[in-house]
Scaffold this active site. Sequence first.
Site, PDB file in Angstrom:
ATOM      1  N   GLY A 222       0.845  -0.962   0.087  1.00 28.35           N
ATOM      2  CA  GLY A 222      -0.135  -0.046   0.157  1.00 28.35           C
ATOM      3  C   GLY A 222       0.787   1.347  -0.085  1.00 28.35           C
ATOM      4  N   GLU A 242       5.526  -3.549   0.464  1.00 24.52           N
ATOM      5  CA  GLU A 242       5.401  -2.876  -0.805  1.00 24.52           C
ATOM      6  C   GLU A 242       5.062  -1.863  -1.147  1.00 24.52           C
ATOM      7  OE1 GLU A 242       5.185  -2.118  -4.094  1.00 24.52           O
ATOM      8  OE2 GLU A 242       3.807  -3.477  -4.412  1.00 24.52           O
ATOM      9  N   CYS A 277       1.743  -0.056  -8.805  1.00 26.03           N
ATOM     10  CA  CYS A 277       3.084   0.270  -8.521  1.00 26.03           C
ATOM     11  C   CYS A 277       4.069   0.608  -9.455  1.00 26.03           C
ATOM     12  CB  CYS A 277       3.509  -0.532  -7.380  1.00 26.03           C
ATOM     13  SG  CYS A 277       2.400  -0.826  -6.072  1.00 26.03           S
TER      14      CYS A 277
END
Length: 465
Positions: A222, A242, A277
């Site tokens: 997140g 992450e 991401c």
Amino acid sequence: MLPFYVAGRPATGNEVLTVRNPSSGSVVGSTSYASESQVEEAVAAASRVPLDLTAADRAAALDEISRQLSARAAEIAALITAENGKPAKWASGEVNRAVSTFRWAAEEARRFSGDLQRLDTDPAAAGRIALVRRVPRGPVLGIAPFNFPLNLVAHKVAPALAVGTPIIVKPAPATPLTALLLGEIMAGLDLPPGMFSVLPVPNDRMPSLVADPRLPVVSFTGSGPVGAQIRAAVPAKHVTLELGGNAAALVAADWDDLDHAAQRIATFGNYQAGQSCIAVQRVFVHARHREAFTAKLVAAVEALDVAAEVGPVIDNRAADRIEQWIEEAVTKGARILTGGTREGTTVTPTVLTDVPADAKVNAEEVFGPVLVVTAVDSDEEGLAAINASAYGLQAGVFTRRLDLAFTAHRRLQVGGVIIGDVPSFRADQMPYGGVKGSGSGREGVASAMEDYTEPRVMVLTGVDL
């Protein structure tokens, strides 16, 4: 109303959680939040699970999850699109990846054996041999984000089952339904009570769950600020983070297929509205290609089918923020080459140039369909520009030069370097994670299995080697 799962059994709470489609606002479905007593029941059950599942048991469960996900792929993809808003092609791809993730975990469960080390390399240890096995640290708390509501849950559940450790999954409040469907599949397996729970919990109630000493491993995917809070709150725990990034791609001097690079960057800067991401955000192009490449990139972005390839961002708050960041960049001197508009939660794919280094679209993670194009005078300058970031998840380098590929791999301060393509490539078995503000620890089934376990050594004495 869909149930959640407490120690493997369906349950409901008193506080309804309604899930809406990000684009239309229509109700997709509902579940409920777990009460404090239900959370306690789940944690207590996880702490009591005997760690005695055989490799065959673990592999069989993982294989069965993979098979059921595959059999229900169309249904699950439709649910992902409904609650997350991502176009059907990307939702279908996510399901396929989750099928592979669980299948790969089944294979890793069969290989999870440990290592033998001869110790008679020193005369004082003659007749000794060591068996080094990895054992679970204890139950895992897996906190998942909204952008991959199935596969990023899979990347927490699959390695936990592969090593035989219990897991409590906390899905994102915006997208809990897909995780609950996975819970339904797991509830049909012959797993020990307490081996898994899937608990919708409001974010403001999470600190006590994160701090619970019965959950010694926290795996969080997140935002950076939340990840930093978790790390600071539980320094004694094993925490994997992450946290995303602002992924960059370099179009090097030797790269001659500008159409291919432009198409790949356009697609993977905007797929599922840039909410990945490793979606391309910063684009560095060698000065010799600047005009030709930029024109091709703008054309490729404008040719995207927004409904079928881009989609909405998760909510109006996210769209507001992206719109404000674009406006801030323009105020500081940036030029909009295409896009820059918004309708509801759909942000038009945007290409910016002449963006100052301190503008948020350059310095932070946009998590939206925005590309920032900057010319560099040399490949070395491009590598340095990629590193000039607080983040370091993955980077892409479009080059056919082997020496430049190895130079990029050595110099770039990222967790992964993709040569000849965008940074958005990920195979679910490879180590995946970042450095600097992009987190710590690694996803990827085998890598996560290491994070969930610790080595334990047994030395045998008096062995005739």
